[in-house]
Design an enzyme around this catalytic site. Sequence first.
Site: not given
Ligand code: 13P
Length: 522
Positions: A226, A316, A357, A399
């Site tokens: 990772r 986030k 988000e 987001k």
């Molecule tokens: P994806 O663009 O793969 O949906 O991932 C964005 C993300 O941070 C989801 O939490």
Amino acid sequence: MATLYLDQNYLSGIAKRKPAFAELEPVLRVAVAAGAIEVLESRVHELESRPRPDLGLLELLRDLSKGRRLPDELDRPAREVKRRLNWVIEHELPERRARPSDAADLEALALALTHCDLVTCDTFMADVVKRARLHLRHRADVFSGRRGDVLRLREIIEATRTRLGAATRAPPSGAADRFDMSHNELHETAKALVAPGKGILAADESDTTIQRRFDAIMLESTEELRCAYREILFTTPGVGEFISGVILFDETIRQSASDGTPFPELLAARGLIPGAKVDHGQHRLALTEHETITEGLDGLRDRLDEYRGLGARFAKWRATYSITDRLPSDYCIWVNAHALARYAALCQEAGLVPIVEPEVLQDGAHTIERSYHVTSRVLDAVYTELFDQRVDVFGTLLKPNMVLSGYDATDRAGVAEVADRTLECFYKHVPAGVPGIVFLSGGQSDEDATAHLNAMNATGPHPWELSFSYGRALQGQALRAWDGEWANAEAAQRAYRHRAKMNSTARTGAYTSAMEREAAAG
Ligand code: 13P
């Protein structure tokens, strides 16, 4: 001191001594004399008073304002507000579209809304403002020319004078200061994350998610692998032109590159802003079978301080909602909105820009209308909670998902329809003060995610920057190219840089699918 914008209706109502306005005038004069209310003039007053010099409107105004006035030119917040008001008129009140006389009025109103606490306007414009859901940082109170509104304004002016009294005859509060954001670090960071041509790399896959991604290339997910994979992404040459910041998982923000440089430091040195995913993932919501709540609020204040100490400047938190005929429930929508706002408020206290988000998952066979409806309900709840919990939206980023037909739907909407429905949804529900919307890709193909973003930007400018914070749509090709081998690092970096560049181009609306073929040929 509160600032007041008196439009032509109000001035002529006072000049003609119409009943409600005649009641307003003495209260207003006392409040002005006491220094509790400041009246501001605008350029439009001069334009609009010209046809009726006999009413003495300008003289009346000068008497109240002592010459203090709004700026003549639109500043950035006022430009955004004007664009949004225009959008409402074009899309929701199209019968008014052709009136040229609205243009100057709209400018004055946009300036008044961004510089004053109390704003008067005609009934039509009051309706436009209401529909535009501006949610200004210090929301201006808007009063139409209806008698009820005039009397309400009178009461507010009287209450302001009583509350402030002459004792607070302080230097002018300068409503414009409210939008002077140059000294606010949160605003600056949020703006930097959506700087022109740049978007965010979401490299914050949790252990379970990265395991799924590695499974796809038949690779075991070990800490070393990772770390190696992330080092390849973070050291990609030239990507700083397209990428503003990187979201890191808890493990990654504590890891270092092979030369010993901690990842946040390595990113910052390359001009990329480090951020942290701070939620603890989705868990089954109590008393439901299929809905989730995002956990991680307990102890969050201390963790945020720690992340800031490790170099993070933004964070986030992701909430998810599934679409079925019955879901999501209001229960799921509101508890997740509440948690998102609690997270966002804590972030702002800690000096981190919260990326909010709320992801409406697009799995299933639903129509684009259903996606539009659910996304609207979710955003409505999110912004209600953010405002209730005192979050400064100028220091946040949203987001969201795009509004799509379900991945299993038979007749899926095309690029233009996705762009239209997504924009329509955001114009109705996302405050103009939000500096940027950074989309997630959510399982769309790489090229779809780019084409949708491009189509939205092609009809701009919009009140917010429209950018990307993709995970899969930036990394998919790179991960496959890497395939777990250091020897493939350069190929992986090329693939990542290419997607970053395509999405950067989509920020200007200039992307074409031919660019993909040219890159493949080159
Ligand atoms: P994806 O663009 O793969 O949906 O991932 C964005 C993300 O941070 C989801 O939490």
